[in-house]
Design an enzyme around this catalytic site. Structure first.
Site, PDB file in Angstrom:
ATOM      1  N   CYS A  29       0.826  -1.213   0.000  1.00  0.00           N
ATOM      2  CA  CYS A  29       0.000   0.000   0.000  1.00  0.00           C
ATOM      3  C   CYS A  29       0.862   1.265   0.000  1.00  0.00           C
ATOM      4  O   CYS A  29       1.573   1.533   0.972  1.00  0.00           O
ATOM      5  CB  CYS A  29      -0.917  -0.036   1.233  1.00  0.00           C
ATOM      6  SG  CYS A  29      -1.812   1.497   1.551  1.00  0.00           S
ATOM      7  N   CYS A  32      -0.026   3.692   2.815  1.00  0.00           N
ATOM      8  CA  CYS A  32       0.507   3.197   4.095  1.00  0.00           C
ATOM      9  C   CYS A  32       1.982   3.556   4.216  1.00  0.00           C
ATOM     10  O   CYS A  32       2.442   3.991   5.274  1.00  0.00           O
ATOM     11  CB  CYS A  32       0.319   1.688   4.212  1.00  0.00           C
ATOM     12  SG  CYS A  32      -1.396   1.154   4.118  1.00  0.00           S
TER      13      CYS A  32
END
Length: 105
Positions: A29, A32
């Site tokens: 991600c 993230c």
């Protein structure tokens, strides 16, 4: 950031002395990856006052299903083992700290 799995999640989020922030993330991600250094800086700033933990959703899909709404990163805030707030997505350090302060009041 302390790594959580289904095995240690309940014990670590039921801390009676410190509020706990749990970041749900995935290694793939991009958002993230953008938030991780921000959270690590905040973690250093609040060391000894707030505990920061992380859950890799690929490693712990049951926890991800229980605590996220298919959006990562998701941050779940615990006090005394109870959920007291949520944040999702990319936030600046200033906004994250301000919202965290409101959640943990």
């Amino acid at each position: 950031m302390l790594r959580l799995t289904a095995r240690n999640f309940k014990i670590e989020t039921c801390d009676r002395d410190l509020p706990v922030v749990v970041m749900f993330y995935a290694l793939w991600c991009g958002k993230c990856a953008m938030m991780k250094p921000i959270v690590e800086d905040i973690e250093k700033k609040y060391a000894g006052h707030i505990k920061f933990c992380g859950v890799d959703i690929e490693e712990s899909p049951d926890l991800a299903d229980e605590f996220t709404s298919n959006t990562i990163p998701t941050f779940v805030f615990f006090r005394g083992g109870r959920i007291v707030g949520f944040l999702q997505g990319i936030l600046s350090q200033e906004v994250f700290e301000e919202r965290m302060g409101r959640i943990f009041r």
